[in-house]
Design a protein around this motif. Structure first.
Motif, PDB file in Angstrom:
ATOM      1  N   GLY A   1     -37.928 -94.455  83.230  1.00 52.71           N
ATOM      2  CA  GLY A   1     -36.515 -94.440  83.600  1.00 52.71           C
ATOM      3  C   GLY A   1     -36.233 -93.299  84.554  1.00 52.71           C
ATOM      4  N   PRO A   2     -34.971 -92.953  84.731  1.00 54.91           N
ATOM      5  CA  PRO A   2     -33.763 -93.633  84.272  1.00 54.91           C
ATOM      6  C   PRO A   2     -33.333 -94.696  85.284  1.00 54.91           C
ATOM      7  CG  PRO A   2     -33.186 -91.540  85.310  1.00 54.91           C
ATOM      8  CD  PRO A   2     -34.670 -91.710  85.466  1.00 54.91           C
ATOM      9  N   VAL A   3     -33.100 -95.894  84.801  1.00 52.54           N
ATOM     10  CA  VAL A   3     -32.734 -96.978  85.699  1.00 52.54           C
ATOM     11  C   VAL A   3     -31.425 -97.636  85.271  1.00 52.54           C
ATOM     12  CG1 VAL A   3     -35.088 -97.483  86.408  1.00 52.54           C
ATOM     13  CG2 VAL A   3     -34.158 -98.663  84.437  1.00 52.54           C
ATOM     14  N   GLY A   4     -30.626 -98.030  86.247  1.00 53.09           N
ATOM     15  CA  GLY A   4     -29.363 -98.710  85.974  1.00 53.09           C
ATOM     16  C   GLY A   4     -29.579-100.189  85.775  1.00 53.09           C
ATOM     17  N   ILE A   5     -30.404-100.534  84.806  1.00 49.59           N
ATOM     18  CA  ILE A   5     -30.697-101.939  84.517  1.00 49.59           C
ATOM     19  C   ILE A   5     -30.519-102.133  83.021  1.00 49.59           C
ATOM     20  CG2 ILE A   5     -32.427-103.775  84.563  1.00 49.59           C
ATOM     21  CD1 ILE A   5     -33.796-102.284  86.865  1.00 49.59           C
ATOM     22  N   THR A   6     -29.661-103.099  82.661  1.00 49.76           N
ATOM     23  CA  THR A   6     -29.379-103.277  81.246  1.00 49.76           C
ATOM     24  C   THR A   6     -30.629-103.718  80.475  1.00 49.76           C
ATOM     25  OG1 THR A   6     -28.182-104.673  79.696  1.00 49.76           O
ATOM     26  CG2 THR A   6     -28.362-105.499  81.927  1.00 49.76           C
ATOM     27  N   ASN A   7     -30.857-103.083  79.339  1.00 48.13           N
ATOM     28  CA  ASN A   7     -31.993-103.434  78.488  1.00 48.13           C
ATOM     29  C   ASN A   7     -31.430-104.218  77.314  1.00 48.13           C
ATOM     30  OD1 ASN A   7     -34.352-103.648  77.108  1.00 48.13           O
ATOM     31  ND2 ASN A   7     -34.841-101.479  77.103  1.00 48.13           N
ATOM     32  N   GLY A   8     -31.605-105.519  77.353  1.00 45.66           N
ATOM     33  CA  GLY A   8     -30.876-106.399  76.444  1.00 45.66           C
ATOM     34  C   GLY A   8     -29.624-106.838  77.186  1.00 45.66           C
ATOM     35  N   SER A   9     -28.956-107.870  76.720  1.00 48.83           N
ATOM     36  CA  SER A   9     -27.770-108.304  77.433  1.00 48.83           C
ATOM     37  C   SER A   9     -26.661-107.280  77.226  1.00 48.83           C
ATOM     38  CB  SER A   9     -27.340-109.699  76.966  1.00 48.83           C
ATOM     39  OG  SER A   9     -27.045-109.663  75.592  1.00 48.83           O
ATOM     40  N   PHE A  10     -25.754-107.227  78.180  1.00 44.94           N
ATOM     41  CA  PHE A  10     -24.677-106.233  78.166  1.00 44.94           C
ATOM     42  C   PHE A  10     -23.411-106.949  78.611  1.00 44.94           C
ATOM     43  CE2 PHE A  10     -22.399-102.836  80.627  1.00 44.94           C
ATOM     44  CZ  PHE A  10     -22.139-101.984  79.571  1.00 44.94           C
ATOM     45  N   GLY A  11     -22.510-107.214  77.671  1.00 42.91           N
ATOM     46  CA  GLY A  11     -21.370-108.060  77.996  1.00 42.91           C
ATOM     47  C   GLY A  11     -21.900-109.409  78.446  1.00 42.91           C
ATOM     48  N   ASN A  12     -21.432-109.880  79.578  1.00 40.96           N
ATOM     49  CA  ASN A  12     -21.928-111.144  80.109  1.00 40.96           C
ATOM     50  C   ASN A  12     -23.002-110.939  81.169  1.00 40.96           C
ATOM     51  OD1 ASN A  12     -20.248-112.435  78.379  1.00 40.96           O
ATOM     52  ND2 ASN A  12     -18.616-112.736  79.887  1.00 40.96           N
ATOM     53  N   ARG A  13     -23.589-109.753  81.181  1.00 36.71           N
ATOM     54  CA  ARG A  13     -24.735-109.515  82.068  1.00 36.71           C
ATOM     55  C   ARG A  13     -26.012-109.700  81.261  1.00 36.71           C
ATOM     56  NH1 ARG A  13     -23.776-103.711  84.263  1.00 36.71           N
ATOM     57  NH2 ARG A  13     -25.942-103.976  84.885  1.00 36.71           N
ATOM     58  N   PRO A  14     -26.883-110.612  81.713  1.00 37.49           N
ATOM     59  CA  PRO A  14     -28.090-110.891  80.929  1.00 37.49           C
ATOM     60  C   PRO A  14     -29.171-109.821  81.076  1.00 37.49           C
ATOM     61  CG  PRO A  14     -27.757-112.543  82.670  1.00 37.49           C
ATOM     62  CD  PRO A  14     -26.770-111.440  82.897  1.00 37.49           C
ATOM     63  N   HIS A  15     -30.185-109.965  80.232  1.00 35.28           N
ATOM     64  CA  HIS A  15     -31.351-109.087  80.246  1.00 35.28           C
ATOM     65  C   HIS A  15     -32.123-109.246  81.555  1.00 35.28           C
ATOM     66  CE1 HIS A  15     -35.147-107.312  79.083  1.00 35.28           C
ATOM     67  NE2 HIS A  15     -34.666-106.996  77.899  1.00 35.28           N
ATOM     68  N   CYS A  16     -32.730-108.148  81.994  1.00 35.28           N
ATOM     69  CA  CYS A  16     -33.620-108.175  83.154  1.00 35.28           C
ATOM     70  C   CYS A  16     -34.783-109.135  82.897  1.00 35.28           C
ATOM     71  CB  CYS A  16     -34.146-106.762  83.387  1.00 35.28           C
ATOM     72  SG  CYS A  16     -35.381-106.635  84.684  1.00 35.28           S
ATOM     73  N   ILE A  17     -35.204-109.879  83.933  1.00 35.02           N
ATOM     74  CA  ILE A  17     -36.328-110.808  83.767  1.00 35.02           C
ATOM     75  C   ILE A  17     -37.590-110.279  84.461  1.00 35.02           C
ATOM     76  CG2 ILE A  17     -34.844-112.818  83.451  1.00 35.02           C
ATOM     77  CD1 ILE A  17     -35.504-113.603  86.387  1.00 35.02           C
ATOM     78  N   TYR A  18     -37.568-109.032  84.905  1.00 30.21           N
ATOM     79  CA  TYR A  18     -38.770-108.355  85.438  1.00 30.21           C
ATOM     80  C   TYR A  18     -39.406-109.119  86.601  1.00 30.21           C
ATOM     81  CZ  TYR A  18     -37.880-105.898  81.156  1.00 30.21           C
ATOM     82  OH  TYR A  18     -37.244-105.184  80.183  1.00 30.21           O
ATOM     83  N   ARG A  19     -38.543-109.631  87.496  1.00 32.00           N
ATOM     84  CA  ARG A  19     -39.104-110.431  88.587  1.00 32.00           C
ATOM     85  C   ARG A  19     -39.457-109.574  89.792  1.00 32.00           C
ATOM     86  NH1 ARG A  19     -34.716-112.407  92.563  1.00 32.00           N
ATOM     87  NH2 ARG A  19     -33.327-110.701  92.159  1.00 32.00           N
ATOM     88  N   GLY A  20     -39.015-108.290  89.826  1.00 30.25           N
ATOM     89  CA  GLY A  20     -39.480-107.375  90.864  1.00 30.25           C
ATOM     90  C   GLY A  20     -38.703-107.377  92.164  1.00 30.25           C
ATOM     91  N   TYR A  21     -37.596-108.120  92.235  1.00 27.52           N
ATOM     92  CA  TYR A  21     -36.836-108.216  93.495  1.00 27.52           C
ATOM     93  C   TYR A  21     -35.567-107.360  93.470  1.00 27.52           C
ATOM     94  CZ  TYR A  21     -39.726-112.070  95.256  1.00 27.52           C
ATOM     95  OH  TYR A  21     -40.759-112.839  95.732  1.00 27.52           O
ATOM     96  N   CYS A  22     -35.637-106.166  92.895  1.00 26.42           N
ATOM     97  CA  CYS A  22     -34.439-105.305  92.836  1.00 26.42           C
ATOM     98  C   CYS A  22     -33.908-104.991  94.230  1.00 26.42           C
ATOM     99  CB  CYS A  22     -34.758-104.001  92.127  1.00 26.42           C
ATOM    100  SG  CYS A  22     -35.271-104.202  90.427  1.00 26.42           S
TER     101      CYS A  22
END
Lengths: 247, 576
Positions: free
Chosen positions: B215-236
């Protein structure tokens, strides 16, 4: 065909005397899909087999590169021939199938797309390509050739190496800084080549990954559909496994 | 008691909802676009409380904070209001439109490439395509003149921003391990899993006594509100189609809209108008739909980042400010900064496939502070970068390979892992943004020019960072190493200060001499540390909003009372 051990790094140019790799013809021929010149390290991997798993927008953008060959509209025929010869040599595309690098660059520049910056001592990107075309001819003449197009591979390679080293001089190159021109031209060449799915097949890149994502992130792990490298299988048993015995 | 408290805290991790920002809950479950059906529309002639120019890290945060407090806010954004579903693709070359690619001139002895590298476009700004790293600045960053005799001390301290960092880390949210560097702190979301390459690098660093953390990264770990979990696809860096990665588009704009802010996309600000008699600004001239328009406002905040903010000020001339707004002391555009960001890749026996997992994974701030023995002041940080094929090709080219050699390295892609440095480069007065009067954009507005040159300390810092990463990769067992020199991030150009002759804004980010004009973006920074600037830009905007609201600042003669807005339901299904 000699078996290359890719766990070792002896095939990499920095680890070889002379700094040049072995012939890519030592590699297996592509059996599934297309790679540039049909050699690669993942002979049974075709990223286009995965198209149905990509989101629609991505699919349209990527497939357009494979399905539509944009015509040359920006460059004149002599410019396109010279620059085409340069693109072939600098990307080591000696024979078909080739990724149409110059067509992709021409389409981008013709549509007015730029990268958001211009060096203060450089012209617009399209004009840079035109002057590089003249400059390649000028440099080839310094080596005794009539022009870059049709010059021997040795002359072309010497010109490109001097271009990469920033040591070209005379005529066009007195007004056009060669190092910056190299940066601009190669940025476009590499973007065109490695945006093409055929290049992804060659290097075993997983490609677009939305909405599927990746789940196997660890050392040596791969998704079920990802590329299996050549030489990782026993070639004798492999023919059984792939049902290609006797072919 | 301590253990029990710690246990409860761990259990609650990731479950804490930010108390005053509902953005994640206002997004739709079934589509990624920000709902705009209920967005307010203000008439150009209606003098809104504030016009904010730019909807990026600074402008997006400021809009949300002020709208929550009842201000009538209009945000002018040059680029589009992105719909991640239909506008963004899982593809490198196809993401060209995310970057600001209109003409700009670069000069100096070490010119900085713009566009894709550091310049955003559209609602969300460059955070749409940043990697996602959200480290705080260190307390030392605010007093480098006192400590190291270089740069300038800030007129504010780390303590002024700390509560805003804490709030923002809940809002983005930030995921990572306990952070031992700078002001030690923890993060609201647990660290993400890391890929094989990062595991190898962590081990290589450990062998040298260098600590790397996740870290530290601004990516939700687990869903956050209606934002889903990261799918680790690498296209940030190509825009997060998932909505897992934080950018103001998903972290602040939805809440701003819910509280009455209007986000006016595709509107290019051309100048800020000054009322010569009062010395106050009264609105912003802009071009929307090809037509010149003028939005009246009680106050203006410029949030266009380190190049467009100086450009807008310099293009806004008046009798009081013939050299450009706020530029009577010739300070606008000066001390623009970038970080040295060399990347070094190592080759390993196993397949690592660095295109998987988000590019931001692990980092170290062990070399962040000055160490006398190194022969230069200030320091650098080390972070993962995960280049996709086109970026990887440029990396190979930069190491001197073309033709068959380049193709060979490219075929070897899956065996490589890449670390990058962020070297703190010092603010230099001659590094400057200016406008070029004879080169104009499609709207006829003079474009910006950025001149950049390094000093000796900068070169020594970058060389030391490269050596350190080289050593880490070697200790990890790398069989070959390739290096590329590059830059990252932009800050400075309209810096804050306590001396009007040596700065553009005061400690409240208010332009000297213009009581109702503010700057709320990275351009106000005096130094940059070796931290990615996004969360600090947001924290500065958050602090400005707080001070405006506490009436420490009298931007307006009178303000409407804050409206009570009911909390939205937790989940909003589309069409339900």
């Amino acid at each position: 065909m000699a078996r290359i051990d890719f766990r070792q790094a002896g095939h990499l140019p920095n680890n070889r005397s002379g700094g040049q790799p072995g012939s890519p013809d030592e590699l297996p021929r592509q059996r599934n899909g297309v790679t540039p010149q049909m050699h690669g390290r993942y002979p049974d991997y075709n990223v286009l087999d995965e198209v149905e798993h990509w989101d629609r927008e991505t699919r349209q953008v990527v497939m357009a590169r494979v399905e539509h060959l944009p015509p040359i509209r920006l460059f004149t025929t002599p410019e396109a021939q010279t620059l085409g010869a340069f693109c072939d040599r600098v990307m080591a595309q000696g024979r078909e199938p080739k990724i149409p690098v110059l067509n992709l660059i021409d389409a981008k520049l013709f549509s007015g797309k730029r990268e958001g910056y211009r060096y203060d001592d450089m012209p617009d990107d399209a004009e840079t390509f035109r002057r590089v075309s003249q400059g390649l001819d000028a440099a080839a003449r310094q080596h005794g050739a009539r022009a870059f197009l049709g010059a021997s591979h040795d002359v072309q390679d010497a010109v490109i190496q001097a271009f990469a080293d920033g040591t070209l001089h005379g005529e066009v190159w007195d007004d056009l800084p060669p190092s910056k021109a190299w940066q601009v031209v190669m940025r476009e060449v590499l973007s065109a080549f490695y945006s093409h799915p055929w290049a992804w097949n060659e290097i075993g890149f997983g490609g677009p990954a939305y909405p599927r994502g990746f789940a196997r992130l660890g050392v040596g792990q791969r998704e079920s559909w990802e590329a299996v490298p050549a030489f990782e299988r026993d070639p004798v048993n492999d023919t059984h496994a792939r049902h290609v015995e006797g072919t | 008691v301590r253990t029990r408290f710690h246990g409860l805290r761990t259990l609650a991790r990731g479950a804490v909802r930010p108390p005053d920002n509902d953005s994640a809950f206002l997004l739709d479950v079934h589509r990624r676009a920000v709902p705009q059906e209920r967005m307010a529309r203000y008439d150009d002639t209606y003098p809104v409380d504030i016009v904010i120019v730019g909807a990026g890290a600074g402008g997006g945060t400021l809009a949300q904070r002020l709208a929550r407090r009842g201000w009538k806010v209009v945000v002018l954004e040059k680029g589009p209001f992105w719909d991640p579903d239909s506008d963004w693709v899982s593809d490198e070359a196809g993401s060209h439109k995310l970057y600001r690619t209109e003409e700009r001139i670069i000069g100096g002895t070490d010119p900085v490439e713009l566009g894709k590298n550091n310049s955003g476009h559209g609602v969300g700004g460059s955070m749409v395509h940043y990697a996602g790293y959200c480290p705080r600045f260190h307390p030392s960053d605010f007093e480098v003149r006192t400590r190291d005799g270089v740069g300038e001390d800030w007129p504010i301290s780390y303590e002024d921003l700390k509560p805003h960092y804490e709030r923002l880390e809940l809002e983005l949210p930030v995921a990572g391990e306990y952070w031992p560097w700078g002001d030690p702190h923890r993060y609201p979301h647990t660290a993400h899993p890391i890929a094989g390459g990062a595991e190898i690098a962590v081990e290589g660093a450990r062998r040298l006594g260098i600590e790397m953390r996740v870290g530290p990264v601004g990516i939700t770990n687990g869903s956050f509100g209606n934002r889903p979990h990261c799918i680790y696809r690498g296209y940030c860096l190509q825009g997060c189609k998932v909505n897992a990665k934080a950018s103001p588009l998903v972290t602040h704009i939805p809440d701003a809209i819910e509280h009455g802010a209007e986000i006016r996309a595709d509107c290019m600000a051309s100048s800020i108008e000054l009322d010569e008699s009062s010395g106050r600004v009264n609105g912003v001239r802009y071009i929307g739909d090809g037509v010149e328009r003028f939005q009246h406002a009680e106050a203006v905040a410029v949030c266009g980042y380190s190049i467009e903010t100086p450009r807008l000020l310099l293009n806004s001339t008046s009798r009081r400010f013939p050299q450009g707004l706020a530029n009577n002391d010739d300070q606008v555009g000066r001390c623009v900064m970038v970080q040295g960001a060399p990347q070094i890749a190592g080759r390993f026996a196993e397949e690592l496939r660095m295109y998987k997992a988000p590019p931001p994974e692990i980092s170290s701030e062990q070399f962040y502070e000055t160490e006398q023995t190194r022969g230069f002041v200030r320091g650098f940080s080390i972070q993962t970068v995960g280049p996709l094929p086109i970026d990887w090709a440029r990396h190979v080219l930069a190491d001197g390979h073309w033709g068959p050699a380049l193709r060979e390295y490219m075929r070897d892609y899956n065996h490589w892992y890449t670390l990058g440095a962020l070297s703190e480069l010092l603010p230099l007065s001659e590094n400057r943004v200016t406008v070029v009067s004879d080169v104009t954009d499609s709207n006829g507005i003079p474009v910006a020019r950025m001149d950049y040159s390094q000093c000796d300390n900068d070169r020594r810092n970058i060389a030391s960072a490269k050596r350190t990463i080289h050593d880490i990769l070697e200790a990890a067992g790398a069989q070959d190493i390739l290096t590329i020199d590059r830059y990252a991030h932009l800050v400075g150009g309209c810096r804050m200060g306590s001396d009007p002759q040596r700065s553009v804004v005061d400690s409240d980010q208010r332009v000297w001499e213009v009581p109702n004009l503010f700057i709320a973006d990275g351009s106000v920074m005096l130094t940059q540390g070796s931290a990615n600037p996004a969360i600090t830009i947001m924290a500065l905007a958050s602090r400005l909003a707080e001070r405006l609201d506490l009436k420490r600042l009298d931007a307006q003669a009178s303000r409407p009372r804050p409206r009570r807005v009911p909390l939205p339901p937790l989940i909003r299904a589309g069409g339900a």
